[in-house]
Design a protein around this motif. Structure first.
Motif, short mmCIF file in Angstrom:
data_model
loop_
_atom_site.label_atom_id
_atom_site.label_comp_id
_atom_site.label_asym_id
_atom_site.label_seq_id
_atom_site.Cartn_x
_atom_site.Cartn_y
_atom_site.Cartn_z
N ALA A 260 -18.01 -18.00 22.01
CA ALA A 260 -18.01 -17.83 20.55
C ALA A 260 -19.18 -16.94 20.11
O ALA A 260 -19.02 -16.07 19.25
CB ALA A 260 -18.08 -19.20 19.88
N THR A 261 -20.33 -17.17 20.72
CA THR A 261 -21.49 -16.33 20.40
C THR A 261 -21.28 -14.90 20.87
O THR A 261 -21.56 -13.94 20.15
CB THR A 261 -22.75 -16.91 21.06
N VAL B 264 -17.04 -15.03 17.11
CA VAL B 264 -15.89 -15.70 16.51
C VAL B 264 -16.19 -17.21 16.50
O VAL B 264 -17.19 -17.66 17.05
CB VAL B 264 -14.59 -15.42 17.27
N THR B 265 -15.30 -17.97 15.88
CA THR B 265 -15.53 -19.42 15.80
C THR B 265 -15.16 -20.10 17.13
O THR B 265 -14.33 -19.58 17.89
CB THR B 265 -14.68 -20.04 14.69
N ASP C 231 -18.88 -22.43 23.58
CA ASP C 231 -19.98 -22.02 22.71
C ASP C 231 -20.52 -20.64 23.10
O ASP C 231 -20.83 -19.81 22.23
CB ASP C 231 -21.10 -23.06 22.74
N GLN D 274 -13.28 -22.59 17.39
CA GLN D 274 -11.85 -22.88 17.31
C GLN D 274 -11.02 -21.70 17.82
O GLN D 274 -9.99 -21.89 18.50
CB GLN D 274 -11.46 -23.20 15.85
N THR D 275 -11.46 -20.48 17.50
CA THR D 275 -10.75 -19.30 18.00
C THR D 275 -10.81 -19.23 19.52
O THR D 275 -9.81 -18.93 20.18
CB THR D 275 -11.36 -18.02 17.38
#
Length: 260
Positions: free
Chosen positions: A26-27, A31-32, A23, A34-35
């Motif tokens: 991603a932040t 990006v997501t 998490d 999942q990426t």
């Protein structure tokens, strides 16, 4: 070895912080999740990282990671573990505290206690507790390990064997599914074994990431422990071992959830 820029930055972050979380990454990279999971899986396939729940860490091996990095891993969890372990130790007790970032969290939580006698092979613990007049701090002699301030070797072992204390607070680098407690430095293991042998009650403190790591040198087994304090025990086999050998398992995540 070529790394894409994001992969290289993820590796640098893992080295600096001890672990990376999906998490947070991603932040950071916008990006997501999942990426990021795909990034981590790719890096794990190249053996540059090892997956843990919710993220990844630098792989285990024959050497431990840098002490400052270890201190950043699960820092909040270690603080809670330290407080729960300190609550088990009454005023006027004698205790061993060995080297480790989680045992240091216990020493921090003990600063609110009354009179204690602390015997340690951890320079960081000795420096933290030394200024407080309610504590008698006794430090082992021996070789000072430059990486973390741990005092190791036969001189430290002989020193520890002079005492018989009420409690031992010990850490470990890894916990195997069969209950083995593992570390990286055989000299430190010798000291830890002497500490276990010369305490009336043994308190093991270790956060849940220790279930995801491995190390080559055996300290002992969970059956030698009276109380195991962790944030969460994810392995049912380890829970079974605690039940079989009457080891009290304290999980600080449960304490927090119940409001205690």
């Amino acid at each position: 070895m070529y790394l894409a820029p994001r992969h290289a930055e993820i590796i640098d972050l893992a080295k600096a912080e001890g672990r990376v979380l999906v998490d947070d990454l991603a932040t950071r990279f916008a990006v997501t999740p999942q990426t990021i999971r795909k990034d981590l899986n790719d890096l794990c396939e190249r053996q540059l990282l090892t997956r843990i729940h919710g993220g990844a860490v630098i792989p285990s091996g024959t050497q431990n990671m840098e002490y400052e990095q270890r201190g950043k891993i699960a820092a909040d969890e270690k603080q809670a573990i330290g407080a729960a372990a300190a609550a088990l130790i009454p005023d006027h007790a004698s205790l061993f505290i060995n080297i480790g970032t989680t045992t240091e969290a216990v020493s921090q939580a003990l600063l609110q206690h009354g009179r204690l006698m602390i015997i340690t092979n951890n320079i960081n613990v000795a420096n933290r507790m030394r200024p407080f007049p309610q504590f008698e701090v006794v430090i082992a002699g021996g070789v000072v390990r430059a990486s973390d301030g741990g005092i190791v070797g036969e001189a430290a072992v002989d020193f520890i064997r002079q005492f018989k204390v009420d409690f031992a607070v010990i850490g470990t680098s890894a916990i195997d599914r069969d209950g083995a407690l593992l570390d990286y430095d055989f000299r430190e293991v010798k000291v830890a074994q002497a500490i276990i042998a010369n305490a009336r009650q043994v308190i093991l403190v270790a956060d849940s990431t220790k279930f995801e790591r491995t190390a080559p040198v055996r300290i002992g087994h969970l059956e030698q422990v009276d109380t195991f304090v962790t944030d969460f025990c994810p392995d049912e086999a380890v829970r079974d071992i605690c039940r079989e050998y009457d080891v009290e398992l304290i999980e600080t995540a449960d304490l927090h959830a119940s409001g205690n």
